[in-house]
Motif scaffolding. Structure first.
Motif, PDB file in Angstrom:
ATOM      1  N   ASN A 139       0.838  -1.196   0.000  1.00 21.94           N
ATOM      2  CA  ASN A 139       0.000   0.000   0.000  1.00 21.94           C
ATOM      3  C   ASN A 139       0.879   1.255   0.000  1.00 21.94           C
ATOM      4  OD1 ASN A 139      -1.768   2.077   0.614  1.00 21.94           O
ATOM      5  ND2 ASN A 139      -2.996   0.830   2.013  1.00 21.94           N
ATOM      6  N   GLY A 141       0.029   4.285   0.220  1.00 20.37           N
ATOM      7  CA  GLY A 141      -0.571   5.408   0.942  1.00 20.37           C
ATOM      8  C   GLY A 141      -0.167   5.493   2.404  1.00 20.37           C
ATOM      9  N   ARG A 227      -8.643   2.698   0.124  1.00 25.90           N
ATOM     10  CA  ARG A 227      -8.381   3.882  -0.730  1.00 25.90           C
ATOM     11  C   ARG A 227      -6.907   4.025  -1.085  1.00 25.90           C
ATOM     12  NH1 ARG A 227     -13.657   5.972  -1.861  1.00 25.90           N
ATOM     13  NH2 ARG A 227     -14.841   4.761  -0.354  1.00 25.90           N
ATOM     14  N   LYS A 228      -6.027   3.423  -0.272  1.00 30.95           N
ATOM     15  CA  LYS A 228      -4.570   3.514  -0.510  1.00 30.95           C
ATOM     16  C   LYS A 228      -4.087   4.957  -0.625  1.00 30.95           C
ATOM     17  CE  LYS A 228      -4.077  -1.064  -2.557  1.00 30.95           C
ATOM     18  NZ  LYS A 228      -5.316  -1.567  -1.928  1.00 30.95           N
ATOM     19  N   ASN A 229      -4.699   5.845   0.157  1.00 36.72           N
ATOM     20  CA  ASN A 229      -4.331   7.263   0.108  1.00 36.72           C
ATOM     21  C   ASN A 229      -4.592   7.877   1.480  1.00 36.72           C
ATOM     22  OD1 ASN A 229      -5.010  10.194  -0.181  1.00 36.72           O
ATOM     23  ND2 ASN A 229      -4.373   9.802  -2.296  1.00 36.72           N
ATOM     24  N   THR A 231      -4.573  11.076   2.685  1.00 42.70           N
ATOM     25  CA  THR A 231      -5.479  12.233   2.775  1.00 42.70           C
ATOM     26  C   THR A 231      -6.934  11.802   2.602  1.00 42.70           C
ATOM     27  OG1 THR A 231      -3.699  13.556   1.825  1.00 42.70           O
ATOM     28  CG2 THR A 231      -5.858  14.593   1.948  1.00 42.70           C
ATOM     29  N   ARG A 232      -7.191  10.952   1.619  1.00 42.55           N
ATOM     30  CA  ARG A 232      -8.556  10.467   1.382  1.00 42.55           C
ATOM     31  C   ARG A 232      -9.082   9.749   2.626  1.00 42.55           C
ATOM     32  NH1 ARG A 232     -12.280  11.413  -1.319  1.00 42.55           N
ATOM     33  NH2 ARG A 232     -12.928   9.357  -2.036  1.00 42.55           N
TER      34      ARG A 232
END
Ligand SMILES: [Zn+2]
Length: 256
Positions: A139, A141, A227-229, A231-232
Motif C-alpha cells: 500500500n 498510501g 483507498r490507498k491514500n 489524505t482520502r
C-alpha cells in the motif's frame, strides 16, 4: 613468551569459531517460532507468553478480522540474537534500533539484552506486521510516520513527554507534517532528530485514537486499506479538510 602466545591462540580460536557457528535452536508456541542460541528457558517462556498476548491485543486494537492465522507453517519467526553486535552484523541496522521487523516474512529480529524488549520492542515490531497485514503490504498510501506511530503506540512503556513536544511546536522547532510524510528511515541520523520523529509519529496516532476513539481508528485503517491514500482516508474518516487541517488540529491538542 612465544609458546604461551601460541597456546593462547590455539586454546581460544576454536572457542570463538564455535560461538560464531553455534546453531540456532527453536522454541515453539502457538503462533511463534523463536530462534535462539544462548537464551534461557525462562526467558523463552516469558517471550512466548508476551508475544501471544500481544498477538491478540494488537489484532483487536486495529479491528483486524483475521482469516490467515499465524499457526503451523504460517507462524511468525523471532530471532533472538545473543548480543547487539551479532544482531547488528546480521541485520545491518543502525545502532539505535533495538529490534527490527521484516513485515512481508513475519520476521522479528532482536537481541537478549535489548533495552525494553518485552515491554516495547516486541509489541512495536509485532504492530508493524499486523498493521501491514491490515492495510496491505504494497500500500503506497502509508507514510513512515503512520507506520512508526501505530507501532510506537503499542509500546507498554514509552517515554514521550507531551510538554516537550509542545515546547518544540511553540519554538517552531518541530518537523511539519508535510516534511514528516516524506521522511525515510535512512535519512534519520542524529539522535535528537530520531527522537523527535518518533515523538511526533506516536503523538499523531495517539491524538487520533484518544480524541476520536478506537472504532474510528479501525475505520481509518479500513479506509487506508481500501483507498490507498492517506489524505482520502483522513478526510473520509474524520472531519478534517486535508493534511494541513489535521496538522492544525493536532497542534491545538498538543498545545492545550
Ligand atoms: Zn518501528
Amino acid at each position: 613468551m612465544k609458546p604461551l602466545k601460541l597456546l593462547f591462540v590455539f586454546l581460544f580460536l576454536p572457542l570463538i569459531v564455535f560461538a560464531d557457528n553455534q546453531p540456532w535452536q527453536v522454541f515453539k508456541s502457538t503462533h511463534f517460532l523463536i530462534f535462539y542460541k544462548s537464551a534461557k528457558e525462562s526467558q523463552l517462556n516469558e517471550l512466548a507468553l508476551r508475544a501471544e498476548d500481544y498477538y491478540n491485543k494488537i489484532t483487536d486494537d486495529l479491528g483486524f478480522n483475521r482469516f490467515n492465522f499465524w499457526t503451523w507453517d504460517n507462524r511468525a519467526k523471532i530471532y533472538l540474537f545473543d548480543n547487539q553486535q551479532e544482531y547488528m552484523k546480521a541485520t545491518g541496522v543502525p545502532h539505535w534500533t533495538a529490534g527490527q521487523a521484516q513485515v512481508n516474512s513475519k520476521l522479528i529480529q532482536t537481541f537478549i539484552t535489548a533495552k525494553g524488549f518485552l515491554d516495547n520492542v516486541l509489541p512495536h515490531e509485532m504492530a508493524h506486521i499486523i498493521f501491514r497485514e491490515m492495510v496491505g503490504f504494497n500500500n503506497p498510501g502509508i507514510p513512515l510516520w503512520l507506520e512508526e506511530g501505530v507501532a510506537s503506540y503499542q509500546e507498554q512503556k514509552n517515554y514521550f513527554v507531551k510538554a516537550n513536544l509542545a515546547n518544540k511546536i511553540k519554538q517552531g522547532n518541530f518537523i511539519n507534517l508535510d516534511s514528516l510524510s516524506k521522511l525515510e528511515v535512512a535519512s534519520l541520523k542524529a539522535d535528537d532528530e530520531v527522537g523527535l520523529f518518533y515523538a511526533e509519529s506516536y503523538s499523531l496516532v495517539k491524538y487520533l485514537v484518544v480524541v476520536f476513539g478506537k472504532d474510528k481508528f479501525v475505520l481509518f485503517c479500513q479506509n487506508l486499506r481500501d483507498r490507498k491514500n492517506l489524505t482520502r482516508a483522513l478526510v473520509l474518516t474524520y472531519s478534517f479538510k486535508g493534511l494541513a487541517d489535521f496538522e492544525d488540529s493536532w497542534k491545538k491538542y498538543i498545545l492545550k
